[in-house]
Design a protein around this motif. Sequence first.
Motif, PDB file in Angstrom:
ATOM      1  N   GLY A 196      43.037  96.421 -47.785  1.00  0.00           N
ATOM      2  CA  GLY A 196      42.504  97.324 -48.795  1.00  0.00           C
ATOM      3  C   GLY A 196      42.659  98.805 -48.533  1.00  0.00           C
ATOM      4  N   ARG A 197      43.610  99.195 -47.709  1.00  0.00           N
ATOM      5  CA  ARG A 197      43.823 100.614 -47.439  1.00  0.00           C
ATOM      6  C   ARG A 197      45.228 100.838 -46.923  1.00  0.00           C
ATOM      7  NH1 ARG A 197      43.921 101.657 -41.989  1.00  0.00           N
ATOM      8  NH2 ARG A 197      42.974 100.110 -40.602  1.00  0.00           N
ATOM      9  N   MET A 198      45.645 102.116 -46.905  1.00  0.00           N
ATOM     10  CA  MET A 198      46.908 102.479 -46.282  1.00  0.00           C
ATOM     11  C   MET A 198      46.771 102.474 -44.767  1.00  0.00           C
ATOM     12  SD  MET A 198      48.434 105.601 -48.592  1.00  0.00           S
ATOM     13  CE  MET A 198      46.980 106.639 -48.480  1.00  0.00           C
ATOM     14  N   ALA A 199      47.898 102.417 -44.080  1.00  0.00           N
ATOM     15  CA  ALA A 199      47.898 102.582 -42.625  1.00  0.00           C
ATOM     16  C   ALA A 199      47.793 104.052 -42.268  1.00  0.00           C
ATOM     17  CB  ALA A 199      49.169 102.002 -42.021  1.00  0.00           C
ATOM     18  N   ASP A 200      47.210 104.322 -41.120  1.00  0.00           N
ATOM     19  CA  ASP A 200      47.285 105.650 -40.527  1.00  0.00           C
ATOM     20  C   ASP A 200      48.540 105.700 -39.666  1.00  0.00           C
ATOM     21  OD1 ASP A 200      46.677 107.617 -38.152  1.00  0.00           O
ATOM     22  OD2 ASP A 200      45.247 108.136 -39.734  1.00  0.00           O
ATOM     23  N   PRO A 201      49.266 106.825 -39.642  1.00  0.00           N
ATOM     24  CA  PRO A 201      50.466 106.895 -38.792  1.00  0.00           C
ATOM     25  C   PRO A 201      50.198 106.525 -37.344  1.00  0.00           C
ATOM     26  CG  PRO A 201      50.395 108.786 -40.264  1.00  0.00           C
ATOM     27  CD  PRO A 201      49.092 108.057 -40.444  1.00  0.00           C
ATOM     28  N   GLU A 202      48.988 106.808 -36.849  1.00  0.00           N
ATOM     29  CA  GLU A 202      48.653 106.467 -35.471  1.00  0.00           C
ATOM     30  C   GLU A 202      48.671 104.956 -35.238  1.00  0.00           C
ATOM     31  OE1 GLU A 202      48.227 108.259 -32.826  1.00  0.00           O
ATOM     32  OE2 GLU A 202      48.472 110.196 -33.811  1.00  0.00           O
ATOM     33  N   GLU A 203      48.355 104.185 -36.274  1.00  0.00           N
ATOM     34  CA  GLU A 203      48.373 102.723 -36.134  1.00  0.00           C
ATOM     35  C   GLU A 203      49.803 102.208 -35.994  1.00  0.00           C
ATOM     36  OE1 GLU A 203      44.482 101.191 -38.472  1.00  0.00           O
ATOM     37  OE2 GLU A 203      45.913 102.308 -39.708  1.00  0.00           O
ATOM     38  N   VAL A 204      50.716 102.842 -36.693  1.00  0.00           N
ATOM     39  CA  VAL A 204      52.131 102.489 -36.533  1.00  0.00           C
ATOM     40  C   VAL A 204      52.611 102.919 -35.150  1.00  0.00           C
ATOM     41  CG1 VAL A 204      54.444 102.740 -37.480  1.00  0.00           C
ATOM     42  CG2 VAL A 204      52.464 102.764 -39.025  1.00  0.00           C
ATOM     43  N   ALA A 205      52.197 104.113 -34.733  1.00  0.00           N
ATOM     44  CA  ALA A 205      52.600 104.626 -33.424  1.00  0.00           C
ATOM     45  C   ALA A 205      52.131 103.709 -32.299  1.00  0.00           C
ATOM     46  CB  ALA A 205      52.051 106.035 -33.224  1.00  0.00           C
ATOM     47  N   ALA A 206      50.972 103.093 -32.469  1.00  0.00           N
ATOM     48  CA  ALA A 206      50.455 102.204 -31.427  1.00  0.00           C
ATOM     49  C   ALA A 206      51.365 100.991 -31.232  1.00  0.00           C
ATOM     50  CB  ALA A 206      49.037 101.754 -31.782  1.00  0.00           C
ATOM     51  N   ALA A 207      51.911 100.470 -32.336  1.00  0.00           N
ATOM     52  CA  ALA A 207      52.835  99.337 -32.227  1.00  0.00           C
ATOM     53  C   ALA A 207      54.131  99.755 -31.552  1.00  0.00           C
ATOM     54  CB  ALA A 207      53.109  98.760 -33.614  1.00  0.00           C
ATOM     55  N   VAL A 208      54.615 100.936 -31.904  1.00  0.00           N
ATOM     56  CA  VAL A 208      55.837 101.450 -31.264  1.00  0.00           C
ATOM     57  C   VAL A 208      55.603 101.647 -29.776  1.00  0.00           C
ATOM     58  CG1 VAL A 208      57.487 103.347 -31.182  1.00  0.00           C
ATOM     59  CG2 VAL A 208      56.620 102.549 -33.400  1.00  0.00           C
TER      60      VAL A 208
END
Length: 234
Positions: A196-208
């Motif tokens: 129910g929400r967009m991702a925060d760029p930091e959440e993508v960065a954590a996977a990277v």
Amino acid sequence: MSRSVLVTGGNRGIGLAVARRLSADGDRVAVTCRSGEPPSGLLAVNCDVLDATAVDEAFDKVEAEQGPVEVLVANAGITRDTLLIRMSEQDFTSVIDTNLTGTYRVVKRAARHLMRAQAGRVVIISSTAALSGVAGQVNYGASKAGLIGLARSLAREFAPRGVTVNVVAPGLTDTAMSTALADGQRERIVGQIPLGRMADPEEVAAAVRFLASTEASYITGAVVPVDGGMGMGH
């Protein structure tokens, strides 16, 4: 140990979040910029991934400043969204050339050192548009799907040399790209996301960050969605 990292398209959005996360971990991080302001605290080099000579020159500068690239995050990309019936050939080819062929160029340049060193990480930023498709993004979806095929073929080529190649596939993320959407379009997409929400760029960065780490040494050819469940099952 501090590593030499290069993040393409790293002066904003997901790329900048990745660069800052890896820098905070102690890595020596450079970013490529085609436009916009260079970020403070990071080595910034001008580079248009459409130009093979510019890619080579950017790598030369990074290598001179912080050593050969040991971790490459291929993030640079563009959109030219419109329905197929309205999409010009230039709209299509410019996105393919930037997102897919541009990634080929930077990975090929990084491979010189990675193969000799027999170690390293390549993380490619794709999209859930590659997995489930998005109306109005035929060009973008095709380019991002191509990145998955590229990455998995590279994973097999590079594995004998100890180099891993993985993909992170973000869903709708809170960046300038998402704010450019009309309010109704953005709300419609968010309504399809189980969380129910967009991702925060930091959440993508954590996977990277994880895929670039020593803890991920036995993971290669993987596609990791960071999309709140939107693309599950694909």
